[in-house]
Design an enzyme around this catalytic site. Structure first.
Site, PDB file in Angstrom:
ATOM      1  N   TYR A 124      43.400  18.378 -17.645  1.00 56.98           N
ATOM      2  CA  TYR A 124      42.959  18.043 -18.966  1.00 56.98           C
ATOM      3  C   TYR A 124      43.878  18.585 -19.953  1.00 56.98           C
ATOM      4  O   TYR A 124      44.255  17.897 -20.918  1.00 56.98           O
ATOM      5  CB  TYR A 124      41.685  18.485 -18.884  1.00 56.98           C
ATOM      6  CG  TYR A 124      41.228  18.464 -20.281  1.00 56.98           C
ATOM      7  CD1 TYR A 124      40.480  17.432 -20.876  1.00 56.98           C
ATOM      8  CD2 TYR A 124      40.849  19.782 -21.222  1.00 56.98           C
ATOM      9  CE1 TYR A 124      39.780  17.144 -22.073  1.00 56.98           C
ATOM     10  CE2 TYR A 124      40.696  19.544 -22.537  1.00 56.98           C
ATOM     11  CZ  TYR A 124      39.982  18.413 -23.019  1.00 56.98           C
ATOM     12  OH  TYR A 124      39.178  18.192 -23.997  1.00 56.98           O
TER      13      TYR A 124
ATOM     14  N   TYR B 199      32.670  12.000 -32.157  1.00 61.00           N
ATOM     15  CA  TYR B 199      31.628  13.204 -32.160  1.00 61.00           C
ATOM     16  C   TYR B 199      30.556  12.907 -32.865  1.00 61.00           C
ATOM     17  O   TYR B 199      29.937  11.736 -33.055  1.00 61.00           O
ATOM     18  CB  TYR B 199      32.343  14.384 -32.376  1.00 61.00           C
ATOM     19  CG  TYR B 199      33.924  14.697 -31.701  1.00 61.00           C
ATOM     20  CD1 TYR B 199      33.808  14.533 -30.347  1.00 61.00           C
ATOM     21  CD2 TYR B 199      34.592  14.603 -32.366  1.00 61.00           C
ATOM     22  CE1 TYR B 199      35.146  14.450 -29.728  1.00 61.00           C
ATOM     23  CE2 TYR B 199      36.200  14.761 -31.718  1.00 61.00           C
ATOM     24  CZ  TYR B 199      36.214  14.653 -30.260  1.00 61.00           C
ATOM     25  OH  TYR B 199      37.325  14.746 -29.750  1.00 61.00           O
TER      26      TYR B 199
ATOM     27  N   SER C  16      42.478  14.654 -28.176  1.00 59.85           N
ATOM     28  CA  SER C  16      41.358  13.597 -27.596  1.00 59.85           C
ATOM     29  C   SER C  16      41.373  12.293 -27.617  1.00 59.85           C
ATOM     30  O   SER C  16      40.608  11.606 -26.914  1.00 59.85           O
ATOM     31  CB  SER C  16      40.082  14.059 -28.267  1.00 59.85           C
ATOM     32  OG  SER C  16      39.674  15.409 -28.096  1.00 59.85           O
TER      33      SER C  16
ATOM     34  N   LYS D 166      41.481  10.855 -24.152  1.00 53.34           N
ATOM     35  CA  LYS D 166      40.349  10.602 -23.367  1.00 53.34           C
ATOM     36  C   LYS D 166      39.924   8.766 -23.202  1.00 53.34           C
ATOM     37  O   LYS D 166      39.305   8.804 -22.148  1.00 53.34           O
ATOM     38  CB  LYS D 166      39.054  11.236 -24.084  1.00 53.34           C
ATOM     39  CG  LYS D 166      39.204  12.622 -24.171  1.00 53.34           C
ATOM     40  CD  LYS D 166      38.071  13.348 -25.050  1.00 53.34           C
ATOM     41  CE  LYS D 166      38.411  14.862 -25.025  1.00 53.34           C
ATOM     42  NZ  LYS D 166      37.496  15.668 -26.105  1.00 53.34           N
TER      43      LYS D 166
ATOM     44  N   VAL E 173      42.078  16.108 -32.455  1.00 50.21           N
ATOM     45  CA  VAL E 173      42.140  17.389 -33.127  1.00 50.21           C
ATOM     46  C   VAL E 173      43.574  17.661 -33.832  1.00 50.21           C
ATOM     47  O   VAL E 173      43.798  18.236 -34.542  1.00 50.21           O
ATOM     48  CB  VAL E 173      41.446  18.506 -32.414  1.00 50.21           C
ATOM     49  CG1 VAL E 173      42.641  19.103 -31.734  1.00 50.21           C
ATOM     50  CG2 VAL E 173      40.652  19.621 -33.341  1.00 50.21           C
TER      51      VAL E 173
END
Ligand code: GLN
Length: 314
Positions: free
Chosen positions: A196, A248, A69, A72, A266
């Protein structure tokens, strides 16, 4: 002390590594795909790249890992470059307060994800990066962009990771199908997710990652390569999103403990920005209950307290 001139950053990273060594292996390594499950839980790396170009590192700082992630941040930067502020019609800028792969909020909010860093938001951003491209071209563009940011042609995608992500990505398919049903994705779900999964499968070392994030610490221009990436306003805004949404539903706690913009993955990596001072990358695969690196967060908390770099004051 808050500048980088007066700090012995090499001793600081070496001390953090030494202090955390007895705890290596804590946390839970992601096991939803075999490539992540078999990563050595004892791995630990940290790299600081100062805005003056100096590199300080300790542990496994030159060992590549799956950035997941953290990608991103880079696709958000790319999408902003292509579409400007129009991207905010597709995705919000508020912390989600829910898990990275949560679907509940998406239904309530009619397919507009809370922010670009939860999975749904990142999938919407990847859809925007795909505009006018085949997935192969978009993936090529993402890799070229990250190589440009880090000024390093050796950065590659781990295709086995991408394949496994696709084979097990039921929840991401659910999120993407949901958004498509609300008319919030322009491209077919398979094409968006194909792209993705490849961006998440980028393999980078802490040193490469810290270099790739350096533009965020230096008003939008990488002071090492002199590559001008974004305006200072845009760098500031991306940092704001990393601070509020980068971890998050652990973002508030990360801001409380570390006080710096950061984005976790992750795979156990965290990219952290000390504006005007340095870009920092840490890697330790054991995760906490929010899916953020347990010892990586701890290392950054130690770094912030030993440098006085928190954006909220020394
Ligand atoms: N590839 C992972 C997923 O989409 C990325 C999640 C993460 O790093 N938090 O589930």
């Amino acid at each position: 002390m808050s500048g980088i001139e007066n700090l012995d950053l090499q001793s600081i990273v070496a001390d953090i590594h030494r202090d955390l060594t007895p705890r290596l292996g804590e946390g839970k390594v992601a096991d939803y795909i075999p490539q992540l499950a078999r990563v050595d839980p004892q791995s630990f790396g940290i790299a600081i790249v100062g805005v003056d170009g100096q590199v300080y590192k300790a542990g496994d700082a030159e060992v590549p890992f799956s950035i997941q992630s953290i990608s991103k941040v880079f696709t958000l930067t790319l999408a902003l470059g292509k579409h400007g502020e129009n991207i905010w019609k597709r995705v919000g800028r508020e912390p989600s307060g829910s898990a990275f792969n949560s679907i509940v909020q998406l239904e309530h909010e009619h397919g507009v994800p809370r922010n670009p860093f939860i999975n749904a938001g990142a999938i919407a951003i990847t859809d925007l990066v795909l505009a006018g491209h085949t997935p192969r071209e978009a993936i090529g563009e993402i890799v070229r962009f990250i190589r440009y940011l880090a000024d390093d042609e050796d950065i590659v995608i781990d295709h086995e990771v991408a394949k496994s992500e696709a084979a097990t990505g039921y929840r991401n398919f659910a999120l993407a199908n949901f958004m498509r049903s609300f008319g919030k994705l322009d491209h077919p779900v398979e094409l968006v997710l194909g792209t993705y999964f490849h961006q998440c499968a980028l393999s980078m070392t802490c040193v490469q990652l810290a270099k790739a994030g350096l533009f965020l610490a230096a008003s939008g221009t990488n002071p090492l390569s002199h590559h001008s990436v974004v305006t200072s306003q845009r760098a500031r805004r991306i940092n704001a999103l990393m601070l509020t949404c980068g971890h998050y539903d652990g973002s508030g706690d990360f801001a409380y403990r570390v006080g710096l913009p950061g984005k976790s993955g992750v795979g156990g990596g965290i990219l952290c920005v000390a504006p005007g001072k340095a870009s920092v990358a840490v890697w330790s695969p054991g995760l906490n209950h929010n899916g953020n690196s347990l010892l990586g967060s701890r290392a950054l908390e130690m770094l912030a307290s030993r440098t006085g770099w928190s954006v909220f004051g020394a």
